[in-house]
Design a protein around this motif. Structure first.
Motif, PDB file in Angstrom:
ATOM      1  N   PRO B 124      58.971  19.741  -4.279  1.00  0.00           N
ATOM      2  CA  PRO B 124      58.971  18.338  -4.728  1.00  0.00           C
ATOM      3  C   PRO B 124      60.403  17.863  -4.977  1.00  0.00           C
ATOM      4  CG  PRO B 124      57.343  19.587  -5.952  1.00  0.00           C
ATOM      5  CD  PRO B 124      58.148  20.585  -5.166  1.00  0.00           C
ATOM      6  N   ARG B 125      60.672  16.614  -4.673  1.00  0.00           N
ATOM      7  CA  ARG B 125      62.006  16.034  -4.886  1.00  0.00           C
ATOM      8  C   ARG B 125      61.860  14.630  -5.464  1.00  0.00           C
ATOM      9  NH1 ARG B 125      65.094  17.276   0.776  1.00  0.00           N
ATOM     10  NH2 ARG B 125      66.968  16.634  -0.367  1.00  0.00           N
ATOM     11  N   LEU B 126      62.930  14.186  -6.116  1.00  0.00           N
ATOM     12  CA  LEU B 126      62.893  12.893  -6.802  1.00  0.00           C
ATOM     13  C   LEU B 126      64.214  12.165  -6.557  1.00  0.00           C
ATOM     14  CD1 LEU B 126      61.106  11.293  -8.983  1.00  0.00           C
ATOM     15  CD2 LEU B 126      62.670  12.282 -10.674  1.00  0.00           C
ATOM     16  N   PHE B 127      64.136  10.901  -6.179  1.00  0.00           N
ATOM     17  CA  PHE B 127      65.328  10.105  -5.860  1.00  0.00           C
ATOM     18  C   PHE B 127      65.332   8.793  -6.642  1.00  0.00           C
ATOM     19  CE2 PHE B 127      64.611  12.825  -2.238  1.00  0.00           C
ATOM     20  CZ  PHE B 127      65.874  13.196  -1.826  1.00  0.00           C
ATOM     21  N   ILE B 136      70.524   8.603  -5.196  1.00  0.00           N
ATOM     22  CA  ILE B 136      70.893   9.896  -5.777  1.00  0.00           C
ATOM     23  C   ILE B 136      69.623  10.711  -5.964  1.00  0.00           C
ATOM     24  CG2 ILE B 136      73.000   9.096  -6.909  1.00  0.00           C
ATOM     25  CD1 ILE B 136      71.406   8.868  -9.525  1.00  0.00           C
ATOM     26  N   GLU B 137      69.794  12.031  -6.050  1.00  0.00           N
ATOM     27  CA  GLU B 137      68.643  12.923  -6.170  1.00  0.00           C
ATOM     28  C   GLU B 137      68.682  13.651  -7.505  1.00  0.00           C
ATOM     29  OE1 GLU B 137      68.183  15.687  -2.936  1.00  0.00           O
ATOM     30  OE2 GLU B 137      66.310  16.503  -3.755  1.00  0.00           O
ATOM     31  N   ALA B 138      67.527  13.818  -8.117  1.00  0.00           N
ATOM     32  CA  ALA B 138      67.433  14.553  -9.380  1.00  0.00           C
ATOM     33  C   ALA B 138      67.711  16.033  -9.148  1.00  0.00           C
ATOM     34  CB  ALA B 138      66.048  14.378  -9.989  1.00  0.00           C
ATOM     35  N   THR B 139      68.280  16.678 -10.163  1.00  0.00           N
ATOM     36  CA  THR B 139      68.591  18.107 -10.114  1.00  0.00           C
ATOM     37  C   THR B 139      68.037  18.768 -11.370  1.00  0.00           C
ATOM     38  OG1 THR B 139      70.638  17.794 -11.333  1.00  0.00           O
ATOM     39  CG2 THR B 139      70.757  17.596  -8.924  1.00  0.00           C
ATOM     40  N   ARG B 140      68.245  20.065 -11.491  1.00  0.00           N
ATOM     41  CA  ARG B 140      67.786  20.755 -12.697  1.00  0.00           C
ATOM     42  C   ARG B 140      68.572  20.292 -13.924  1.00  0.00           C
ATOM     43  NH1 ARG B 140      64.160  24.630 -11.754  1.00  0.00           N
ATOM     44  NH2 ARG B 140      64.471  25.599 -13.779  1.00  0.00           N
ATOM     45  N   ASP B 141      69.811  19.861 -13.742  1.00  0.00           N
ATOM     46  CA  ASP B 141      70.594  19.356 -14.872  1.00  0.00           C
ATOM     47  C   ASP B 141      70.105  17.987 -15.312  1.00  0.00           C
ATOM     48  OD1 ASP B 141      72.332  21.509 -15.086  1.00  0.00           O
ATOM     49  OD2 ASP B 141      73.622  20.729 -13.498  1.00  0.00           O
ATOM     50  N   THR B 142      69.738  17.166 -14.367  1.00  0.00           N
ATOM     51  CA  THR B 142      69.264  15.809 -14.660  1.00  0.00           C
ATOM     52  C   THR B 142      67.937  15.629 -13.940  1.00  0.00           C
ATOM     53  OG1 THR B 142      71.540  15.045 -14.811  1.00  0.00           O
ATOM     54  CG2 THR B 142      69.853  13.343 -14.567  1.00  0.00           C
ATOM     55  N   PRO B 143      66.847  16.068 -14.595  1.00  0.00           N
ATOM     56  CA  PRO B 143      65.564  16.135 -13.890  1.00  0.00           C
ATOM     57  C   PRO B 143      64.736  14.856 -14.009  1.00  0.00           C
ATOM     58  CG  PRO B 143      65.401  17.295 -15.978  1.00  0.00           C
ATOM     59  CD  PRO B 143      66.790  16.701 -15.923  1.00  0.00           C
ATOM     60  N   TYR B 144      65.339  13.749 -14.401  1.00  0.00           N
ATOM     61  CA  TYR B 144      64.537  12.523 -14.497  1.00  0.00           C
ATOM     62  C   TYR B 144      65.381  11.305 -14.144  1.00  0.00           C
ATOM     63  CZ  TYR B 144      66.883  11.177 -18.800  1.00  0.00           C
ATOM     64  OH  TYR B 144      67.839  10.783 -19.717  1.00  0.00           O
ATOM     65  N   PHE B 145      64.696  10.235 -13.762  1.00  0.00           N
ATOM     66  CA  PHE B 145      65.342   8.942 -13.544  1.00  0.00           C
ATOM     67  C   PHE B 145      64.532   7.861 -14.244  1.00  0.00           C
ATOM     68  CE2 PHE B 145      66.878  10.867  -9.385  1.00  0.00           C
ATOM     69  CZ  PHE B 145      68.182  11.017  -9.815  1.00  0.00           C
ATOM     70  N   ARG B 162      62.861  19.357 -19.900  1.00  0.00           N
ATOM     71  CA  ARG B 162      63.586  20.403 -19.184  1.00  0.00           C
ATOM     72  C   ARG B 162      62.792  20.699 -17.916  1.00  0.00           C
ATOM     73  NH1 ARG B 162      66.319  18.662 -22.323  1.00  0.00           N
ATOM     74  NH2 ARG B 162      67.210  19.510 -24.246  1.00  0.00           N
ATOM     75  N   PRO B 163      63.397  21.338 -16.911  1.00  0.00           N
ATOM     76  CA  PRO B 163      62.628  21.614 -15.692  1.00  0.00           C
ATOM     77  C   PRO B 163      61.344  22.401 -15.956  1.00  0.00           C
ATOM     78  CG  PRO B 163      64.962  21.946 -15.270  1.00  0.00           C
ATOM     79  CD  PRO B 163      64.830  21.698 -16.748  1.00  0.00           C
ATOM     80  N   ASP B 164      61.331  23.254 -16.987  1.00  0.00           N
ATOM     81  CA  ASP B 164      60.130  24.061 -17.218  1.00  0.00           C
ATOM     82  C   ASP B 164      59.117  23.393 -18.144  1.00  0.00           C
ATOM     83  OD1 ASP B 164      61.483  24.288 -19.560  1.00  0.00           O
ATOM     84  OD2 ASP B 164      61.508  26.479 -19.621  1.00  0.00           O
ATOM     85  N   THR B 165      59.340  22.145 -18.527  1.00  0.00           N
ATOM     86  CA  THR B 165      58.350  21.418 -19.327  1.00  0.00           C
ATOM     87  C   THR B 165      57.037  21.298 -18.531  1.00  0.00           C
ATOM     88  OG1 THR B 165      60.133  20.139 -20.344  1.00  0.00           O
ATOM     89  CG2 THR B 165      57.904  19.243 -20.564  1.00  0.00           C
ATOM     90  N   ALA B 166      55.910  21.548 -19.210  1.00  0.00           N
ATOM     91  CA  ALA B 166      54.609  21.450 -18.542  1.00  0.00           C
ATOM     92  C   ALA B 166      54.287  19.994 -18.216  1.00  0.00           C
ATOM     93  CB  ALA B 166      53.525  22.046 -19.444  1.00  0.00           C
TER      94      ALA B 166
END
Lengths: 243, 243
Positions: B124-127, B136-145, B162-166
């Motif tokens: 999955p990817r997020l832009f 721009i694309e989301a990364t593990r450092d910035t996982p939201y827009f 965080r990336p591991d948030t359920a």
């Protein structure tokens, strides 16, 4: 950028400002944005500023010049309403002198102020003054004003500040509001100026400079963060998404 | 105004949008701002929009037209990066057609988008896509827009996502973030669209329309408010201000 908040409470006034200024990311400086005009026992006024530093500093210099001159000044105006008018008038003088020149460089006349305090004979009052020199006054329905980067720190104030909030609780709220702002906006930063006026005292009750190693602010920041996370995790998740 | 947030997590993607549009305070309407493009088992994409409604609707119509035409479309692009490019290209077509005419009326070409999803063969990817069609694309450092009125609801996301948030925790966070925004900005309002994608499922896991009488959202709003007030009162006040 800047963040300043002023709260008008039954018990007095709480003002908090940051001190970071920036003209681009490589011109970061520290300037005090909170100034006190005081004649103990007769009046105490506090003025906080946001916007173009050259404009707000010019206004402060003009206001100080007037203290020593003939005519109205923040030491002689009869009440807070006239004090707000005086600040507005001086701001219009700055506008008349500088706005056109700035415009030629594409620079907006950007300045806003929170003026609070008490003058013998009336209750404490709080005003927000706009760049045009016009202003609004806080009421029991809306007992606080913010200038600068206001949004991040607004929700907590809306949730807890009422006219009967105690001064120390209001100061705590202002610091939490500042914390939310500092976390989200790099152009707002310590040191902070926290000023408290008590109704009827007609002098500064407390003026605290809060820097990065202030133990209370550090504790508040950590515990508030922990509390939010705990409160978040204590709330049930939507059950329609359970694995 | 609008508020949309998209979160990219190990477990999938959570998207939440409001549905209020306004053109002045007397033109308040409800328009869905979240659209799904889905070919179950092969791809699922979600696009959220903020900005000028005429522009964002035109873009959506163009994207739908392309589904049935020759050439690239959101049903045929080989990966999410190409999907973001396709949205950007279509947006540039809208700009080429409309921007000049709008400019004559002093109307800015104001549109921004969050595009998320998964296409078979990649994660999955997020832009976040800007009005200029770049992204721009989301990364593990910035996982939201966030797009639209982002500030009020940002602090809680920064604190808990965080990336591991359920997925269910992330949905709860998105709803709390929306609650803070709705409380502070009248131009953001229910009903909300909450969409959840699970990594690997390649179809919508859950799409919930949340209106004013949704029991879960109502509960979250009340309990979050209570929790904040309790957390606030549990923190010590500055002792140098004690009466």
């Amino acid at each position: 950028m800047t963040y300043c908040v002023g709260m008008l409470l039954d018990a007095g006034i709480v003002c908090l400002s940051d001190s970071r200024t920036n003209a681009g990311v490589d011109h970061i400086n520290t300037f005090r944005k909170l100034t006190v005009f005081e004649r103990p026992g007769e009046r105490v006024l506090v003025l906080m500023s946001a916007g173009n530093l050259a404009l707000t500093q010019t206004l402060m210099s003009l206001l100080r010049e007037r203290l020593a001159a003939e005519g109205p000044s923040l030491h002689t105006v009869p009440n807070l309403f006239e004090a707000a008018r005086h600040v507005g008038d001086c701001l219009r003088e700055v506008h008349a002198r500088d706005a056109e020149a700035l415009k030629e460089f594409g620079i907006e006349f950007n300045a806003s102020f929170i003026l609070g305090g008490q003058i013998l004979g009336e209750e404490p009052r709080l005003f927000q003054i706009y760049a045009a020199g016009n202003f609004i006054e806080a009421t029991r329905d809306t007992p606080y004003f913010q200038i600068g980067e206001a949004k991040y720190g607004k929700p907590i104030i809306d949730r807890v500040i009422r006219p009967d909030t105690a001064l120390d609780e209001a100061a705590k709220c202002a610091l939490i509001s500042m914390d939310s702002t500092i976390r989200s906006n790099l152009s707002v930063g310590v040191p902070l100026d926290l000023l408290v006026l008590r109704t009827g005292a007609l002098k500064v009750a407390s003026h605290t400079r809060i820097d990065a190693d202030n133990a209370y602010f550090d504790m508040i920041r950590k515990r508030w963060s922990d509390s939010l996370r705990e409160a978040f995790h204590a709330l049930p998740s939507p059950d329609w998404l359970a694995d």
